[in-house]
Design a protein around this motif. Structure first.
Motif, PDB file in Angstrom:
ATOM      1  N   PHE A   1     -16.635 -29.978  13.059  1.00 56.37           N
ATOM      2  CA  PHE A   1     -17.641 -30.245  12.236  1.00 56.37           C
ATOM      3  C   PHE A   1     -17.651 -32.190  12.182  1.00 56.37           C
ATOM      4  CE2 PHE A   1     -19.233 -26.437  11.368  1.00 56.37           C
ATOM      5  CZ  PHE A   1     -18.078 -25.545  11.107  1.00 56.37           C
ATOM      6  N   GLU A   2     -18.718 -32.566  12.085  1.00 57.53           N
ATOM      7  CA  GLU A   2     -18.913 -33.982  12.158  1.00 57.53           C
ATOM      8  C   GLU A   2     -20.474 -34.338  11.908  1.00 57.53           C
ATOM      9  OE1 GLU A   2     -17.427 -38.312  14.009  1.00 57.53           O
ATOM     10  OE2 GLU A   2     -17.585 -36.255  15.417  1.00 57.53           O
ATOM     11  N   ILE A   3     -20.634 -35.021  11.004  1.00 60.20           N
ATOM     12  CA  ILE A   3     -21.992 -35.685  10.592  1.00 60.20           C
ATOM     13  C   ILE A   3     -22.015 -36.796  11.237  1.00 60.20           C
ATOM     14  CG2 ILE A   3     -23.926 -35.998   9.102  1.00 60.20           C
ATOM     15  CD1 ILE A   3     -23.092 -33.053   9.176  1.00 60.20           C
ATOM     16  N   ALA A   4     -22.805 -37.061  12.259  1.00 58.77           N
ATOM     17  CA  ALA A   4     -22.812 -38.457  12.951  1.00 58.77           C
ATOM     18  C   ALA A   4     -24.153 -38.344  13.804  1.00 58.77           C
ATOM     19  CB  ALA A   4     -21.624 -38.581  13.919  1.00 58.77           C
ATOM     20  N   LEU A   5     -24.285 -39.762  14.308  1.00 52.04           N
ATOM     21  CA  LEU A   5     -25.156 -40.109  15.467  1.00 52.04           C
ATOM     22  C   LEU A   5     -24.392 -41.093  16.382  1.00 52.04           C
ATOM     23  CD1 LEU A   5     -28.507 -40.473  13.599  1.00 52.04           C
ATOM     24  CD2 LEU A   5     -28.016 -38.916  15.658  1.00 52.04           C
ATOM     25  N   GLU A   6     -24.074 -40.654  17.381  1.00 46.09           N
ATOM     26  CA  GLU A   6     -23.079 -41.212  18.384  1.00 46.09           C
ATOM     27  C   GLU A   6     -23.652 -41.283  19.911  1.00 46.09           C
ATOM     28  OE1 GLU A   6     -19.390 -39.445  18.200  1.00 46.09           O
ATOM     29  OE2 GLU A   6     -20.013 -37.590  19.304  1.00 46.09           O
ATOM     30  N   GLN A   7     -23.320 -42.439  20.575  1.00 46.33           N
ATOM     31  CA  GLN A   7     -23.875 -42.530  21.914  1.00 46.33           C
ATOM     32  C   GLN A   7     -23.857 -41.382  22.915  1.00 46.33           C
ATOM     33  OE1 GLN A   7     -25.646 -45.025  22.209  1.00 46.33           O
ATOM     34  NE2 GLN A   7     -26.284 -44.504  24.322  1.00 46.33           N
ATOM     35  N   ALA A   8     -22.546 -40.700  22.847  1.00 50.19           N
ATOM     36  CA  ALA A   8     -22.255 -39.656  23.476  1.00 50.19           C
ATOM     37  C   ALA A   8     -23.290 -38.528  23.561  1.00 50.19           C
ATOM     38  CB  ALA A   8     -20.851 -38.883  23.280  1.00 50.19           C
ATOM     39  N   LEU A   9     -24.009 -38.095  22.137  1.00 52.50           N
ATOM     40  CA  LEU A   9     -24.999 -37.277  22.035  1.00 52.50           C
ATOM     41  C   LEU A   9     -25.977 -37.500  23.007  1.00 52.50           C
ATOM     42  CD1 LEU A   9     -26.563 -35.130  20.708  1.00 52.50           C
ATOM     43  CD2 LEU A   9     -27.145 -36.723  18.579  1.00 52.50           C
ATOM     44  N   VAL A  10     -26.460 -38.846  22.906  1.00 48.21           N
ATOM     45  CA  VAL A  10     -27.556 -39.404  23.954  1.00 48.21           C
ATOM     46  C   VAL A  10     -27.231 -38.912  25.448  1.00 48.21           C
ATOM     47  CG1 VAL A  10     -28.800 -41.230  24.759  1.00 48.21           C
ATOM     48  CG2 VAL A  10     -28.259 -41.318  22.290  1.00 48.21           C
ATOM     49  N   LEU A  11     -26.047 -39.147  25.690  1.00 46.81           N
ATOM     50  CA  LEU A  11     -25.725 -38.949  27.040  1.00 46.81           C
ATOM     51  C   LEU A  11     -25.656 -37.396  27.357  1.00 46.81           C
ATOM     52  CD1 LEU A  11     -24.286 -39.619  29.675  1.00 46.81           C
ATOM     53  CD2 LEU A  11     -22.141 -39.675  28.701  1.00 46.81           C
ATOM     54  N   SER A  12     -25.322 -36.630  26.354  1.00 45.88           N
ATOM     55  CA  SER A  12     -25.369 -35.094  26.421  1.00 45.88           C
ATOM     56  C   SER A  12     -26.847 -34.557  26.676  1.00 45.88           C
ATOM     57  CB  SER A  12     -24.699 -34.247  25.097  1.00 45.88           C
ATOM     58  OG  SER A  12     -24.448 -33.063  25.570  1.00 45.88           O
ATOM     59  N   LEU A  13     -27.667 -35.222  26.000  1.00 46.19           N
ATOM     60  CA  LEU A  13     -29.211 -34.925  25.923  1.00 46.19           C
ATOM     61  C   LEU A  13     -29.713 -35.341  27.343  1.00 46.19           C
ATOM     62  CD1 LEU A  13     -30.391 -36.313  22.416  1.00 46.19           C
ATOM     63  CD2 LEU A  13     -30.230 -34.055  23.081  1.00 46.19           C
ATOM     64  N   GLU A  14     -29.088 -36.560  27.876  1.00 43.51           N
ATOM     65  CA  GLU A  14     -29.975 -36.884  29.265  1.00 43.51           C
ATOM     66  C   GLU A  14     -29.149 -35.919  30.285  1.00 43.51           C
ATOM     67  OE1 GLU A  14     -30.143 -41.742  28.234  1.00 43.51           O
ATOM     68  OE2 GLU A  14     -28.263 -40.877  29.279  1.00 43.51           O
ATOM     69  N   GLN A  15     -28.049 -35.625  30.082  1.00 43.51           N
ATOM     70  CA  GLN A  15     -27.456 -34.692  31.145  1.00 43.51           C
ATOM     71  C   GLN A  15     -28.298 -33.186  31.288  1.00 43.51           C
ATOM     72  OE1 GLN A  15     -23.126 -34.865  29.960  1.00 43.51           O
ATOM     73  NE2 GLN A  15     -22.869 -36.320  31.351  1.00 43.51           N
ATOM     74  N   GLY A  16     -28.342 -32.575  29.692  1.00 45.07           N
ATOM     75  CA  GLY A  16     -29.121 -31.528  29.664  1.00 45.07           C
ATOM     76  C   GLY A  16     -30.523 -31.731  30.443  1.00 45.07           C
TER      77      GLY A  16
END
Length: 330
Positions: free
Chosen positions: A277-292
């Motif tokens: 669990f982690e409330i965050a907005l990190e760059q890795a999320l953007v990368l994961s969205l782009e990969q999806g």
């Protein structure tokens, strides 16, 4: 992204926790009274909502929530698009698919990382090893992260997609279809997985489906919600951050709250090495969205190019509530 934390369920370092706690201290933020319509599956990776509700953190922040359960994040996001909800929780892959298909939403925060999907099969169909899945009927719900996890599982086990028969089923019917034998295997997670295991008993065969790569569990809002209910969204985030801190300080009690919320008091405690669990907005999320999105476009995508996901993220609410948790590169 593949991330493992040294302390199970502890998502923030001590310094960052202290910084966030300072921003959440009483008196630093107003406490508005309002109503927020929230849609989420009652799963372990939505557990911060369960903790916040059980501990009264929403009320402490002057917020009333109407919590609407959905079988899977895909249906919660559809309800959000239909203006039936203010906010919804779904996987990064589901959000990437929605963006490819032109659905409007705004990401407010990620709330967890999870490695919970399993390939569950019937042993009486001659399935004892992953290689036995060739020629079998495997069910999942299309346009959800389960679709991606099936492809990952097959690839890691040297099986081509055309070597199995794909069956697209609503998640609410996956356990029933597997138990009744209309399919030989299914990609499952959470409550649906537990239902299937209970029905199959010793006949169940199970393997991890994600290849050790976690998916993000993400809080999304309608753009209109962020304009019309800015105080309510921020109060919701404050409550979730308090729930995260409670989980760090009281892990056993928090895990029991989450277990009761998902499957009832007789359910097993959620595994500590499957959800972070982690409330965050990190760059890795953007990368994961782009990969999806790239994965979806290689299949049966909508638009001819991947969206700019920075346009789908609104960091303002989380920046107002807990600036240290936002590490996006913009």
């Amino acid at each position: 992204m593949n991330r493992k934390y040294t302390i199970p369920l502890l998502a923030l370092g001590v310094g960052l926790i202290a910084a966030v706690a300072a921003w959440l201290a009483p008196g630093l933020r107003p406490m508005p009274i309002g109503l927020l319509l929230v849609g989420t599956p009652p799963e372990s990776y939505s557990g911060l909502i369960a903790v916040a509700q059980a501990k009264g953190y929403f009320e402490d922040n002057g917020l009333k929530i109407a919590l609407r359960p959905y079988a899977i994040g895909h249906t919660a996001l559809a309800a959000l698009s239909n203006k039936e909800l203010d906010v919804a929780l779904a996987s990064d892959f589901t959000l990437a698919t929605a963006a490819v298909n032109g659905k409007p939403y705004r990401i407010v925060a990620s709330t967890a990382l999870a490695d919970v999907s399993k390939l569950v099969a019937r042993g009486d169909r001659g399935i004892d090893e992953p290689s036995d899945l060739r020629g079998k009927r495997i069910a999942y719900e299309r346009d959800t992260v389960l679709e991606q996890h099936l492809a990952t599982f097959l690839q890691l086990n040297g099986i081509e997609l055309h070597e199995v028969e794909e069956v697209d089923l609503d998640s609410g019917y996956l356990a029933e279809a597997l138990a009744e034998g209309s399919v030989d295997a299914a990609v499952l997670r959470g409550v649906v997985r537990q239902d299937a295991l209970d029905r199959l008993g010793a006949n169940a065969r199970e393997w991890p489906a994600q290849g050790g790569v976690e998916f993000y569990w993400v809080l999304a809002a309608r753009p209109e919600t962020l304009q019309e209910k800015p105080a309510e969204v921020r109060s919701f985030l404050r409550a979730l951050l308090r729930a995260e801190q409670f989980l760090v300080d009281n892990e056993a009690e928090a895990r029991r709250i989450i277990a009761d919320w998902t499957l009832g008091s007789k359910s097993p405690l959620p595994a500590v090495d499957e959800v972070w669990f982690e409330i965050a907005l990190e760059q890795a999320l953007v990368l994961s969205l782009e990969q999806g999105a790239a994965w979806r476009l290689r299949g049966h995508g909508g638009s001819d190019r991947a969206p700019n996901f920075l346009e789908y993220i609104d960091p303002a609410p989380l920046l107002d509530v807990a600036p240290p948790t936002v590490t996006l590169l913009r």
